[in-house]
Write an enzyme that holds these catalytic residues in place. Structure first.
Site, PDB file in Angstrom:
ATOM      1  N   ASN A   1      18.158  30.163  -2.175  1.00  0.00           N
ATOM      2  CA  ASN A   1      17.731  31.331  -2.943  1.00  0.00           C
ATOM      3  C   ASN A   1      17.540  30.990  -4.412  1.00  0.00           C
ATOM      4  O   ASN A   1      16.517  31.314  -5.016  1.00  0.00           O
ATOM      5  CB  ASN A   1      18.740  32.466  -2.772  1.00  0.00           C
ATOM      6  CG  ASN A   1      18.475  33.297  -1.534  1.00  0.00           C
ATOM      7  OD1 ASN A   1      17.420  33.912  -1.404  1.00  0.00           O
ATOM      8  ND2 ASN A   1      19.416  33.306  -0.613  1.00  0.00           N
TER       9      ASN A   1
ATOM     10  N   LYS B   1      27.358  25.949   7.453  1.00  0.00           N
ATOM     11  CA  LYS B   1      27.313  27.386   7.645  1.00  0.00           C
ATOM     12  C   LYS B   1      27.491  27.699   9.132  1.00  0.00           C
ATOM     13  O   LYS B   1      27.231  26.851   9.993  1.00  0.00           O
ATOM     14  CB  LYS B   1      25.977  27.960   7.171  1.00  0.00           C
ATOM     15  CG  LYS B   1      25.639  27.687   5.720  1.00  0.00           C
ATOM     16  CD  LYS B   1      26.667  28.260   4.768  1.00  0.00           C
ATOM     17  CE  LYS B   1      26.216  28.130   3.322  1.00  0.00           C
ATOM     18  NZ  LYS B   1      27.295  28.483   2.366  1.00  0.00           N
TER      19      LYS B   1
ATOM     20  N   THR C   1      27.039  35.264  -5.667  1.00  0.00           N
ATOM     21  CA  THR C   1      27.039  35.460  -7.117  1.00  0.00           C
ATOM     22  C   THR C   1      28.018  34.545  -7.844  1.00  0.00           C
ATOM     23  O   THR C   1      28.206  34.695  -9.051  1.00  0.00           O
ATOM     24  CB  THR C   1      27.358  36.923  -7.455  1.00  0.00           C
ATOM     25  OG1 THR C   1      28.614  37.284  -6.843  1.00  0.00           O
ATOM     26  CG2 THR C   1      26.279  37.859  -6.936  1.00  0.00           C
ATOM     27  N   SER C   2      28.624  33.609  -7.135  1.00  0.00           N
ATOM     28  CA  SER C   2      29.565  32.664  -7.751  1.00  0.00           C
ATOM     29  C   SER C   2      28.917  31.282  -7.773  1.00  0.00           C
ATOM     30  O   SER C   2      29.436  30.320  -7.210  1.00  0.00           O
ATOM     31  CB  SER C   2      30.879  32.639  -6.961  1.00  0.00           C
ATOM     32  OG  SER C   2      31.416  33.936  -6.881  1.00  0.00           O
ATOM     33  N   LYS C   3      27.777  31.212  -8.452  1.00  0.00           N
ATOM     34  CA  LYS C   3      26.928  30.033  -8.353  1.00  0.00           C
ATOM     35  C   LYS C   3      26.571  29.489  -9.738  1.00  0.00           C
ATOM     36  O   LYS C   3      26.415  30.246 -10.696  1.00  0.00           O
ATOM     37  CB  LYS C   3      25.640  30.381  -7.596  1.00  0.00           C
ATOM     38  CG  LYS C   3      25.862  30.826  -6.147  1.00  0.00           C
ATOM     39  CD  LYS C   3      24.569  31.304  -5.512  1.00  0.00           C
ATOM     40  CE  LYS C   3      24.761  31.750  -4.070  1.00  0.00           C
ATOM     41  NZ  LYS C   3      24.859  30.645  -3.131  1.00  0.00           N
TER      42      LYS C   3
ATOM     43  N   CYS D   1      21.469  25.610  -2.706  1.00  0.00           N
ATOM     44  CA  CYS D   1      21.260  27.054  -2.591  1.00  0.00           C
ATOM     45  C   CYS D   1      19.765  27.298  -2.562  1.00  0.00           C
ATOM     46  O   CYS D   1      19.072  27.104  -3.567  1.00  0.00           O
ATOM     47  CB  CYS D   1      21.893  27.809  -3.761  1.00  0.00           C
ATOM     48  SG  CYS D   1      21.504  29.589  -3.716  1.00  0.00           S
TER      49      CYS D   1
ATOM     50  N   SER E   1      29.989  35.086  -2.436  1.00  0.00           N
ATOM     51  CA  SER E   1      29.346  33.776  -2.296  1.00  0.00           C
ATOM     52  C   SER E   1      27.950  33.775  -2.901  1.00  0.00           C
ATOM     53  O   SER E   1      27.446  32.737  -3.317  1.00  0.00           O
ATOM     54  CB  SER E   1      29.278  33.378  -0.821  1.00  0.00           C
ATOM     55  OG  SER E   1      28.381  34.220  -0.104  1.00  0.00           O
TER      56      SER E   1
ATOM     57  N   MET F   1      21.121  33.428   3.341  1.00  0.00           N
ATOM     58  CA  MET F   1      21.035  32.305   2.418  1.00  0.00           C
ATOM     59  C   MET F   1      19.680  31.625   2.606  1.00  0.00           C
ATOM     60  O   MET F   1      19.204  31.482   3.727  1.00  0.00           O
ATOM     61  CB  MET F   1      22.146  31.300   2.683  1.00  0.00           C
ATOM     62  CG  MET F   1      23.556  31.913   2.658  1.00  0.00           C
ATOM     63  SD  MET F   1      24.025  32.733   4.201  1.00  0.00           S
ATOM     64  CE  MET F   1      24.459  31.312   5.210  1.00  0.00           C
ATOM     65  N   GLY F   2      19.067  31.192   1.497  1.00  0.00           N
ATOM     66  CA  GLY F   2      17.764  30.552   1.605  1.00  0.00           C
ATOM     67  C   GLY F   2      17.806  29.279   2.415  1.00  0.00           C
ATOM     68  O   GLY F   2      16.891  28.988   3.201  1.00  0.00           O
TER      69      GLY F   2
END
Length: 396
Positions: A106, A278, A68-70, A104, A66, A318-319
């Site tokens: 981050n 979340k 790195t699939s952004k 996102c 999750s 997560m940010g």
């Protein structure tokens, strides 16, 4: 079958916080993908390499997690007093689906630097040396984010000595302010309660009821007590992600919470809204060893938090969930605040699987609306360009 060559699209691969993704300037996308719809989604799926039944993303730019699939699309903003628009797409790993329902946090740390490098921020707003203040319109949730980007010799300063748990190497510090972080147009607490009784199947928990703080801040988040779930808040990824029953249990809780938060109408809709809400669980501070082996002392944190993203326990935090944590910690009576000791506070340091993070938030109760408000949540992240050039994908 006639041979077709690959599309060659300008792109930048960046790390932001504890995530990384593929960044695009809107105007550099193929014309059909410059507007929301099937063409854009199909393109981004192919860029990342999804859907991938092998869950490896071998034939794409994704990292099969999750984090790195952004994908990110940035454009010059038409919104008054903003520099750029930032649109985030969370790409599913094993499904042909791009989730546009949230932000996102981050990757937000990388948006300002990318925008400056692409000439999307007016030159007069960028100092030769010092801090460039980039005003970002987060288009998914229609909120303002302010990124403070260090500049040196007319260029973005990426390297420095700021250390961020969950990231291997130090870099330059990027302060990010999330303004009025209540997500979307709804209330910060969609049920009107600081703590709810979340009804779930008896198979999930004895009695079929969990205490839950459901908050829209940064990203819609459901906070639970670790103890009620049989955890102590010091768990690392393998303790959760290797347990298929636990993951299914959390997904069921997430679906029931999404209904109670008004995000979906039917349980089946949760499968097509993987990015939000979340689910996180909290506990009073305890000593533990982070995934790197670093010892985290209970004296160094106010609360322990573990959060799931896209069906798996996140390796750090997560940010956007950190925004939710900071907001909830600042409001007396939430589960996060109670786990942190129940005191009034303007900052909270929390433990996560990779280490610790400090978030600042100021909350006040509006007597007219009889509701809590948080004007700004701030945290420090870092960002760095990993690769830039062109991404190539088969014509779709």
């Amino acid at each position: 079958m006639a041979y077709q060559g690959q599309l060659r699209i300008p792109a930048t691969y960046m790390r932001g916080g504890t995530s990384k993704g593929v960044f695009f300037s809107l105007k550099e996308l193929p014309e059909a993908a410059q507007v929301a719809g099937e063409a854009r989604d199909a393109l981004l799926l192919r860029v990342i390499g999804s859907p991938d039944p092998y869950a490896k993303h071998t034939d794409g730019m994704g990292g099969a997690t999750s984090s790195t699939s952004k994908t990110v699309i940035v454009a010059k903003s038409d919104v008054a007093d903003h520099d750029v628009d930032y649109l985030f797409g969370q790409v599913a790993i094993d499904k042909p689906f791009v989730d546009w329902s949230g932000n996102c946090g981050n990757l937000t740390a990388a948006v300002g630097a990318f925008a400056i490098s692409k000439g999307l921020v007016d030159a007069e707003r960028i100092p030769h040396d010092g801090i460039a203040v980039v005003r970002i319109w987060q288009a998914n949730i229609r909120k303002t984010i302010i990124a403070h980007i260090p500049m040196c010799n007319g260029e973005v300063q990426e390297l420095g000595d700021f250390e961020l748990d969950g990231v291997t190497f130090p870099a330059a510090e990027v302060v990010v302010d999330f303004v009025d972080p209540a997500d979307g147009e709804g209330a910060m607490f969609p049920t009107g309660n600081l703590v709810d009784k979340l009804e779930v199947p008896e198979s999930i928990v004895k009695g079929g009821v969990l205490n839950a703080t459901m908050i829209n801040a940064g990203i819609p988040t459901i906070f639970l007590n670790a103890e009620e779930l049989g955890y102590d808040g010091t768990e690392l990824q393998e303790a959760i992600n290797s347990d298929s029953e636990a993951l299914a249990r959390f997904e069921t809780i997430r679906a029931y919470g999404a209904i109670q938060m008004g995000l979906i109408n039917e349980l089946s809709e949760a499968a097509n809204r993987q990015h939000t809400p979340k689910v996180a669980f909290v506990a009073p501070p305890k000593d533990y060893s982070a995934s790197s082996g670093k010892v985290i002392s209970s004296q160094d944190i106010d609360v322990a938090v573990r959060a799931l993203s896209m069906g798996k326990l996140h390796h750090a935090m997560m940010g956007t969930a950190a925004v939710a944590i900071g907001t909830a910690a600042a409001i007396p009576g939430t589960l996060v605040n109670l786990a942190a000791g129940g005191d009034e506070r303007e900052t909270v340091s929390f433990g996560h699987p990779s280490g610790t993070l400090k978030v600042g938030a100021q909350a006040e109760f509006n007597t007219q609306s009889q509701s809590w408000q948080v004007n700004k949540v701030s945290m420090s992240r870092s960002a760095r360009v990993l690769m830039e050039g062109w991404v190539r994908v088969p014509q779709v």
